[in-house]
Design a protein around this motif. Sequence first.
Motif, PDB file in Angstrom:
ATOM      1  N   PHE A 102      19.318  15.423  10.582  1.00  0.00           N
ATOM      2  CA  PHE A 102      19.292  15.641   9.135  1.00  0.00           C
ATOM      3  C   PHE A 102      20.137  16.873   8.840  1.00  0.00           C
ATOM      4  CE2 PHE A 102      14.799  13.821   7.933  1.00  0.00           C
ATOM      5  CZ  PHE A 102      15.193  12.573   8.372  1.00  0.00           C
ATOM      6  N   TYR A 103      20.900  16.808   7.754  1.00  0.00           N
ATOM      7  CA  TYR A 103      21.639  17.986   7.289  1.00  0.00           C
ATOM      8  C   TYR A 103      21.225  18.252   5.850  1.00  0.00           C
ATOM      9  CZ  TYR A 103      25.391  21.376   6.699  1.00  0.00           C
ATOM     10  OH  TYR A 103      26.105  22.542   6.471  1.00  0.00           O
ATOM     11  N   LEU A 104      20.532  19.374   5.633  1.00  0.00           N
ATOM     12  CA  LEU A 104      19.846  19.666   4.377  1.00  0.00           C
ATOM     13  C   LEU A 104      20.601  20.723   3.576  1.00  0.00           C
ATOM     14  CD1 LEU A 104      16.224  19.757   5.862  1.00  0.00           C
ATOM     15  CD2 LEU A 104      17.542  17.783   5.074  1.00  0.00           C
ATOM     16  N   SER A 105      19.933  21.273   2.544  1.00  0.00           N
ATOM     17  CA  SER A 105      20.650  22.114   1.591  1.00  0.00           C
ATOM     18  C   SER A 105      19.726  23.101   0.900  1.00  0.00           C
ATOM     19  CB  SER A 105      21.306  21.222   0.523  1.00  0.00           C
ATOM     20  OG  SER A 105      21.726  21.969  -0.587  1.00  0.00           O
ATOM     21  N   GLY A 106      20.265  24.276   0.606  1.00  0.00           N
ATOM     22  CA  GLY A 106      19.554  25.257  -0.204  1.00  0.00           C
ATOM     23  C   GLY A 106      19.393  24.834  -1.649  1.00  0.00           C
ATOM     24  N   GLN A 107      19.914  23.659  -2.007  1.00  0.00           N
ATOM     25  CA  GLN A 107      19.694  23.089  -3.335  1.00  0.00           C
ATOM     26  C   GLN A 107      18.394  22.276  -3.391  1.00  0.00           C
ATOM     27  OE1 GLN A 107      22.307  23.467  -5.989  1.00  0.00           O
ATOM     28  NE2 GLN A 107      22.627  25.075  -4.479  1.00  0.00           N
ATOM     29  N   LEU A 108      17.834  21.979  -2.230  1.00  0.00           N
ATOM     30  CA  LEU A 108      16.560  21.260  -2.209  1.00  0.00           C
ATOM     31  C   LEU A 108      15.423  22.177  -2.638  1.00  0.00           C
ATOM     32  CD1 LEU A 108      16.901  19.399   1.212  1.00  0.00           C
ATOM     33  CD2 LEU A 108      17.082  18.366  -1.061  1.00  0.00           C
ATOM     34  N   LEU A 109      14.357  21.601  -3.141  1.00  0.00           N
ATOM     35  CA  LEU A 109      13.145  22.355  -3.398  1.00  0.00           C
ATOM     36  C   LEU A 109      12.364  22.527  -2.093  1.00  0.00           C
ATOM     37  CD1 LEU A 109      11.919  20.818  -6.776  1.00  0.00           C
ATOM     38  CD2 LEU A 109      13.577  22.640  -6.361  1.00  0.00           C
ATOM     39  N   THR A 110      11.475  23.504  -2.079  1.00  0.00           N
ATOM     40  CA  THR A 110      10.715  23.793  -0.859  1.00  0.00           C
ATOM     41  C   THR A 110       9.945  22.568  -0.384  1.00  0.00           C
ATOM     42  OG1 THR A 110      10.524  26.115  -1.492  1.00  0.00           O
ATOM     43  CG2 THR A 110       8.928  25.286   0.105  1.00  0.00           C
ATOM     44  N   GLU A 111       9.402  21.807  -1.311  1.00  0.00           N
ATOM     45  CA  GLU A 111       8.623  20.627  -0.955  1.00  0.00           C
ATOM     46  C   GLU A 111       9.504  19.565  -0.281  1.00  0.00           C
ATOM     47  OE1 GLU A 111       6.659  23.199  -3.606  1.00  0.00           O
ATOM     48  OE2 GLU A 111       8.596  22.227  -3.895  1.00  0.00           O
ATOM     49  N   ASP A 112      10.740  19.397  -0.770  1.00  0.00           N
ATOM     50  CA  ASP A 112      11.680  18.471  -0.133  1.00  0.00           C
ATOM     51  C   ASP A 112      11.965  18.920   1.299  1.00  0.00           C
ATOM     52  OD1 ASP A 112      11.956  17.338  -2.737  1.00  0.00           O
ATOM     53  OD2 ASP A 112      13.589  18.728  -3.180  1.00  0.00           O
ATOM     54  N   TYR A 113      12.303  20.192   1.412  1.00  0.00           N
ATOM     55  CA  TYR A 113      12.616  20.795   2.706  1.00  0.00           C
ATOM     56  C   TYR A 113      11.456  20.614   3.691  1.00  0.00           C
ATOM     57  CZ  TYR A 113      16.742  24.000   2.922  1.00  0.00           C
ATOM     58  OH  TYR A 113      17.970  24.564   3.065  1.00  0.00           O
ATOM     59  N   TYR A 114      10.235  20.855   3.200  1.00  0.00           N
ATOM     60  CA  TYR A 114       9.065  20.859   4.072  1.00  0.00           C
ATOM     61  C   TYR A 114       8.877  19.502   4.747  1.00  0.00           C
ATOM     62  CZ  TYR A 114       4.173  21.140   5.588  1.00  0.00           C
ATOM     63  OH  TYR A 114       3.026  21.108   6.336  1.00  0.00           O
ATOM     64  N   ILE A 115       8.890  18.441   3.947  1.00  0.00           N
ATOM     65  CA  ILE A 115       8.565  17.154   4.576  1.00  0.00           C
ATOM     66  C   ILE A 115       9.753  16.595   5.361  1.00  0.00           C
ATOM     67  CG2 ILE A 115       6.776  16.675   2.886  1.00  0.00           C
ATOM     68  CD1 ILE A 115       8.518  14.403   1.843  1.00  0.00           C
ATOM     69  N   ALA A 116      10.979  16.981   5.027  1.00  0.00           N
ATOM     70  CA  ALA A 116      12.117  16.582   5.865  1.00  0.00           C
ATOM     71  C   ALA A 116      11.962  17.164   7.262  1.00  0.00           C
ATOM     72  CB  ALA A 116      13.422  17.038   5.234  1.00  0.00           C
ATOM     73  N   ASN A 117      11.562  18.435   7.338  1.00  0.00           N
ATOM     74  CA  ASN A 117      11.357  19.070   8.634  1.00  0.00           C
ATOM     75  C   ASN A 117      10.134  18.506   9.345  1.00  0.00           C
ATOM     76  OD1 ASN A 117      13.158  21.567   9.406  1.00  0.00           O
ATOM     77  ND2 ASN A 117      13.072  21.442   7.168  1.00  0.00           N
ATOM     78  N   LYS A 118       9.108  18.213   8.582  1.00  0.00           N
ATOM     79  CA  LYS A 118       7.904  17.626   9.188  1.00  0.00           C
ATOM     80  C   LYS A 118       8.233  16.275   9.818  1.00  0.00           C
ATOM     81  CE  LYS A 118       3.196  16.084   7.998  1.00  0.00           C
ATOM     82  NZ  LYS A 118       2.176  15.998   6.925  1.00  0.00           N
ATOM     83  N   LEU A 119       8.978  15.456   9.101  1.00  0.00           N
ATOM     84  CA  LEU A 119       9.315  14.132   9.617  1.00  0.00           C
ATOM     85  C   LEU A 119      10.123  14.240  10.908  1.00  0.00           C
ATOM     86  CD1 LEU A 119       9.550  11.049   9.487  1.00  0.00           C
ATOM     87  CD2 LEU A 119      11.467  11.341   7.885  1.00  0.00           C
ATOM     88  N   MET A 120      11.156  15.062  10.894  1.00  0.00           N
ATOM     89  CA  MET A 120      12.031  15.139  12.065  1.00  0.00           C
ATOM     90  C   MET A 120      11.364  15.863  13.226  1.00  0.00           C
ATOM     91  SD  MET A 120      14.992  13.622  11.971  1.00  0.00           S
ATOM     92  CE  MET A 120      16.329  14.500  12.751  1.00  0.00           C
ATOM     93  N   LYS A 121      10.839  17.053  12.981  1.00  0.00           N
ATOM     94  CA  LYS A 121      10.372  17.896  14.079  1.00  0.00           C
ATOM     95  C   LYS A 121       8.987  17.496  14.581  1.00  0.00           C
ATOM     96  CE  LYS A 121      13.268  21.786  12.716  1.00  0.00           C
ATOM     97  NZ  LYS A 121      13.362  23.035  11.953  1.00  0.00           N
ATOM     98  N   GLY A 122       8.194  16.859  13.733  1.00  0.00           N
ATOM     99  CA  GLY A 122       6.849  16.515  14.153  1.00  0.00           C
ATOM    100  C   GLY A 122       6.633  15.062  14.484  1.00  0.00           C
ATOM    101  N   PHE A 123       7.470  14.156  13.917  1.00  0.00           N
ATOM    102  CA  PHE A 123       7.164  12.733  14.045  1.00  0.00           C
ATOM    103  C   PHE A 123       8.305  11.950  14.694  1.00  0.00           C
ATOM    104  CE2 PHE A 123       4.091  14.464  11.301  1.00  0.00           C
ATOM    105  CZ  PHE A 123       2.963  13.672  11.422  1.00  0.00           C
TER     106      PHE A 123
END
Length: 900
Positions: free
Chosen positions: A108-129
């Motif tokens: 995943f390649y993310l952005s500082g334009q995302l909201l914290t909630e967007d960022y949180y679950i993107a990282n949860k999906l990749m790093k945890g699942f």
Amino acid sequence: MNALSNDPPVVRTTCPYCGVGCGVLASPDGQGGAMISGDPDHPSNFGRLCSKGSALDETLGLDKRLLYPMVRQPNGKMARTDWSTALDKVSDGLRTIIAREGPDAVAFYLSGQLLTEDYYIANKLMKGFIGTANVDTNSRLCMSSSVAGHKRAFGADTVPGVYADLDQADLIVLVGSNAAWCHPVLFQRIMANKRERGAKLVVIDPRRTMTAQEADLFLPIAPGMDSVLFAGLLAYLADTHTIDFGYIAAHTVDFEAALERCRSLAPDIAQISKTTGIDAADIIRFYELFAGTPNAVTCYSQGVNQSAQGTDKVNAIINCHLATGRIGKAGMGPFSLTGQPNAMGGREVGGLANQLAAHMGFSPLDVDRVRRFWNAPRMAEREGHKAVQMFDAINRGEIKALWVMATNPAVSLPNAGLVRDALRKLELLIVSENVLVNDTVMTGAHILLPAAAWGEKSGTVTNSERRISRQRAFLPLPGEAKPDWWIIAQAAKRLGYGKAFNYETAADIFREHAALSAYENDGSRDFDIGAYADIDSADFDTMTPFQWPRAAGRAPGETRFFASGDFFTADGKARFVAPETPALHFAADAEFSFTLNTGRVRDQWHTMTRTGLSPRLASHLPEPFVEVHPDDAREHHLVDHGFARVTTRYGSCVLKVHVTDNQRRGSLFAPIHWHGTNASSACIGELVNPATDPLSGQPESKATPASIQRVDYRFAGFVLSRRDLTLPEGTWWVKAAADGGEGILLASNEGIRFWEEWMHSITSDATVSSDFLDEPRGIYRAAIFKDGKLDFCLFVGPASQRPEWNAAKAVLAAGTLEEQQRRALLSGQSADGMADHGPIVCACFGVGLKLIRNAIATGEATDVASVGKALRAGTNCGSCQPELKRIIAHEQHERAAHAV
């Protein structure tokens, strides 16, 4: 916030641009637009907005929006589909590649334009699942060196100070920060401190920027040598007994080793002067100011971070504050000014490939803790690829699938040509975007997912001073656009992780994020917002801005860190860091004898997918350019307002030339905003050195070996049109927003007969056109009118007498024209009542250069204050005030010279 009965509802939200985190009041007009103003109650800006924030109302249209899911067909074309089909293709594609290649084959390649909630679950999906840490963000390109420096010194990514320190400091040092243009709301606080309290301002930068113009002391440092200057400062502080031995002994370690290294890097003033290129007397003056001013704040930004030595630069600055105990107290401390609206929020949730959520890392204890909290089945146990390395891995074929969210890596990453080649190799490229066209999309996305834009988003962001604010939707979701968190959660459910991603609202995610921050946190981790773990949805909706930490069960306390030590290391002590000798990734040679520096301009943002929609913002600096020192211009036969080709080992661009003695000899400066969809040859990312800092992974965007060569065009001109146009092959062009349509500035070696033929080739029978051709003088003008309104015009003339377009832009914005006004346009004159006010200087109020010069000439304006009184210029965000001062000084000098 409720308004009076007949007024539109007013929504409190936050600005989507820089890391200042300004509060915004948005009043929807019921027709897809809104009136925008600063929120006087928001503690980040107290009602002020910069030129970009003030023009947000011009960026809300849907003309260029991605409104429906789209999937690439076998014939290569994109076709609209439904959400269910698109999400099935996302999950099926990811599942297939993971089963065949393993989880590290996706990223995943993310952005500082995302909201914290967007960022949180993107990282949860990749790093945890999914089970990989191949999650990185464009924030890697702007502040990861600061993160690494904080962690080395403090044991955690902690910003010690707050904005109020800028009001209370007696000395403010700006390092690698053109704050007057890039953080103008904060810069106005600094200027207010100068006026009202007499604070001194030191600016350290290779260029004499608009910020440097306001400095009491300007230090024009050689590229990459910041750590040497601050190593010398540490030695000076020791030699003059200005250090705080009590603080050092009680709260730090490794001082002597760091001091010894600093003495070897900066043995004496003469050597520091030779290495940094700064006059010895100015170095001494800076050192004396820092030593003699206890209330000192050192703010640093991209000039420090965007470097292959970025982390060492950060630690060299922090060393000086630790040595003097000037940290965590009112009016003192090192301060990182972040570039994006939610770079800090991304750091809080583990948005970088070398982080886990809630400021945890990849230690076995942290990995286990996050695994248990998430009940994660495939927890990543090691760091993933950082941004530049991620795209190298894609290019090597190791990563097969990439999901890009809210960013444009085909433009913004260094060596962008290689990045585009890498993207084309992907088996699956998913792009979540709110624009229909950008360079990344055009590179070959397989699936496009329409994401909510700024005015439609709801969640939280964190600014540079650790202040969490609500971003609230004030417009309905258009078409089938969805919030990023919803898109990620739906994909997670299709991958079989529905129970862990069963969120109904952004508030659900925020509560989980807050709970994780407090989970098994006994004060050993800096980030703790556990007080909000049980916030109900109604309170989340009305939540006011707050600074962390906010631990559960404790009253809000001091928001500064480290005044009394208590660092987040194992022994509670900060580390002095011995900086390495700067590695010269940018050493010039015979072929590439210049050093290319990159950055931003005042009124544009990143790759202009938002600011590029604003005619007001397009009026200040509408063309991609390169700044060159006059001596270098003479040596290479460059002409001010001419053209030049800038070339590096990675690519080349053709740019307008700005000759200025504000530029350093031997250096070039080019802004980053233009790219393949808005200019013919101006993607600066294609030129940038991909060398990275060995600790932070942040690329060297400020110093790339380059060459420059004059380019000549015989003709130049412009097009204004109400419809999209493609100019003939071989034309140099750049697009800019205009009221009522679009403007294109052009240059060409094709003669006016060529342009006459092209003009008639795009004229349909349903239009009435008129033109003017003066072949001996090399002038051609043509216009198409529909229903009495200007629909299209083309002006071409000799490049040395390039036609101005300000008057014609006023005609495009106007309604029905009389015959006399049409003739005036074709004659090259201003139509009646549509005066040309010249290039825009003040974007907030649309004040042009000619108006300002006239006010000065008549004596109505003699200084910045009187210009503001007469024309309002400079009275909003203040970012044009340094430019106003230059104009006033120039005009007064010219008048004095003529008087003699």
